[in-house]
Scaffold this motif. Sequence first.
Motif, PDB file in Angstrom:
ATOM      1  N   TYR A 129       6.828  -7.584   0.863  1.00  0.00           N
ATOM      2  CA  TYR A 129       6.132  -7.738  -0.731  1.00  0.00           C
ATOM      3  C   TYR A 129       6.335  -8.607  -1.696  1.00  0.00           C
ATOM      4  CZ  TYR A 129       2.619  -5.558  -3.642  1.00  0.00           C
ATOM      5  OH  TYR A 129       1.113  -5.191  -4.491  1.00  0.00           O
ATOM      6  N   LYS A 151      -0.792  -7.447   0.131  1.00  0.00           N
ATOM      7  CA  LYS A 151      -1.099  -6.507   0.757  1.00  0.00           C
ATOM      8  C   LYS A 151      -1.235  -7.830   2.132  1.00  0.00           C
ATOM      9  CE  LYS A 151      -2.406  -3.274  -2.679  1.00  0.00           C
ATOM     10  NZ  LYS A 151      -3.608  -2.723  -3.300  1.00  0.00           N
ATOM     11  N   GLN A 152      -2.400  -7.786   2.068  1.00  0.00           N
ATOM     12  CA  GLN A 152      -2.567  -9.035   3.576  1.00  0.00           C
ATOM     13  C   GLN A 152      -1.706  -9.391   4.641  1.00  0.00           C
ATOM     14  OE1 GLN A 152      -6.177 -10.975   2.993  1.00  0.00           O
ATOM     15  NE2 GLN A 152      -7.446  -9.918   0.802  1.00  0.00           N
ATOM     16  N   GLY A 188      -0.271 -12.698  -5.688  1.00  0.00           N
ATOM     17  CA  GLY A 188      -1.538 -11.943  -6.389  1.00  0.00           C
ATOM     18  C   GLY A 188      -0.984 -10.732  -5.387  1.00  0.00           C
ATOM     19  N   ASP A 189      -1.452  -9.238  -5.560  1.00  0.00           N
ATOM     20  CA  ASP A 189      -1.175  -8.017  -4.993  1.00  0.00           C
ATOM     21  C   ASP A 189      -2.427  -8.312  -3.915  1.00  0.00           C
ATOM     22  OD1 ASP A 189      -0.695  -5.258  -5.036  1.00  0.00           O
ATOM     23  OD2 ASP A 189      -2.214  -4.706  -4.767  1.00  0.00           O
ATOM     24  N   GLU A 190      -3.052  -8.941  -3.718  1.00  0.00           N
ATOM     25  CA  GLU A 190      -3.797  -8.011  -3.005  1.00  0.00           C
ATOM     26  C   GLU A 190      -3.586  -9.704  -2.053  1.00  0.00           C
ATOM     27  OE1 GLU A 190      -7.345  -7.513  -0.037  1.00  0.00           O
ATOM     28  OE2 GLU A 190      -6.047  -6.896  -2.051  1.00  0.00           O
ATOM     29  N   PHE A 191      -2.803 -10.378  -2.081  1.00  0.00           N
ATOM     30  CA  PHE A 191      -2.422 -11.466  -0.737  1.00  0.00           C
ATOM     31  C   PHE A 191      -1.151 -10.434  -0.662  1.00  0.00           C
ATOM     32  CE2 PHE A 191       0.772 -14.117   0.078  1.00  0.00           C
ATOM     33  CZ  PHE A 191       0.097 -14.820   1.237  1.00  0.00           C
ATOM     34  N   GLU A 248       4.088 -10.924  -4.175  1.00  0.00           N
ATOM     35  CA  GLU A 248       3.547 -10.817  -4.422  1.00  0.00           C
ATOM     36  C   GLU A 248       3.051 -11.455  -5.872  1.00  0.00           C
ATOM     37  OE1 GLU A 248       6.169  -7.609  -6.320  1.00  0.00           O
ATOM     38  OE2 GLU A 248       7.217  -8.323  -6.425  1.00  0.00           O
TER      39      GLU A 248
END
Length: 252
Positions: free
Chosen positions: A134, A146-147, A141-144, A138
């Motif tokens: 992570y 997390k995925q 981006g946060d969404e990337f 990060e």
Amino acid sequence: MENITFNHIYTLGNIVFENELYKHFHYPEMLVRYDSNFIEFKTMPSIDEFKAAFTYLRDYHKRHGQSHVKFTFPENQKPPEEFLEYLNDNDFLYGYNELYVIQPNQFPRLKDDPDINITPVTSENLDAFLTLQYTFDEEFGDEFAKQKVALHQRNFKDEKIMQLLAYYKGLPAGSVDIIISEDTAEIDQLSVLESMQRKGIGGQLQKFVMDHFPQKTVILVADGNDTPREMYLKQNYQYVGFEYECIKVFDS
């Protein structure tokens, strides 16, 4: 040494359409991953053929909520200058990757470092591995990020992938995925925390691979414009080819 090509590199994604000109890869589990959602040209397209493929992929990605298009071109073929000018004029980013191979016994002899410990990822250190990943991701981006953690969790269950975690003085500092096939061991996503670089961690991660897969050809892909490729050459890797690609990202 077997004739290694980009076809030996692992592609995460499913072929959802194929014709004489190209293959279309799609990975619904991670739509934001460019390297899993793209078109691979089998032969060098004309500009008109590229335009048609672009329209097809852009429409497909729009339907799936994806805001990028990516294309790779045939191995060891540079697109013609007029094609590159077209990409420039239409706001595509383009570049190339290089393929490197090495036999494990050709890797420089490195001494063990008592400050560095390399260990496969298990259920006991999986959380530490995921937290480190992570941190690496990060910035995109946060969404990337997390995925990507979800992808690492899926890879953890894949028998073809060995995940390695490097500790420096007891702290998680680096990692790499090893994609294992019958004849090759592919080094993928070799990463070291910026604060921990130049301490020999990357070399020790590679040494682990060489020591544990002595009968396989070790392969990796490097960005043709990045400095790590110079390190690989110094480590006795052999350059065997290149592959051009282009990407365009839209606001929505």
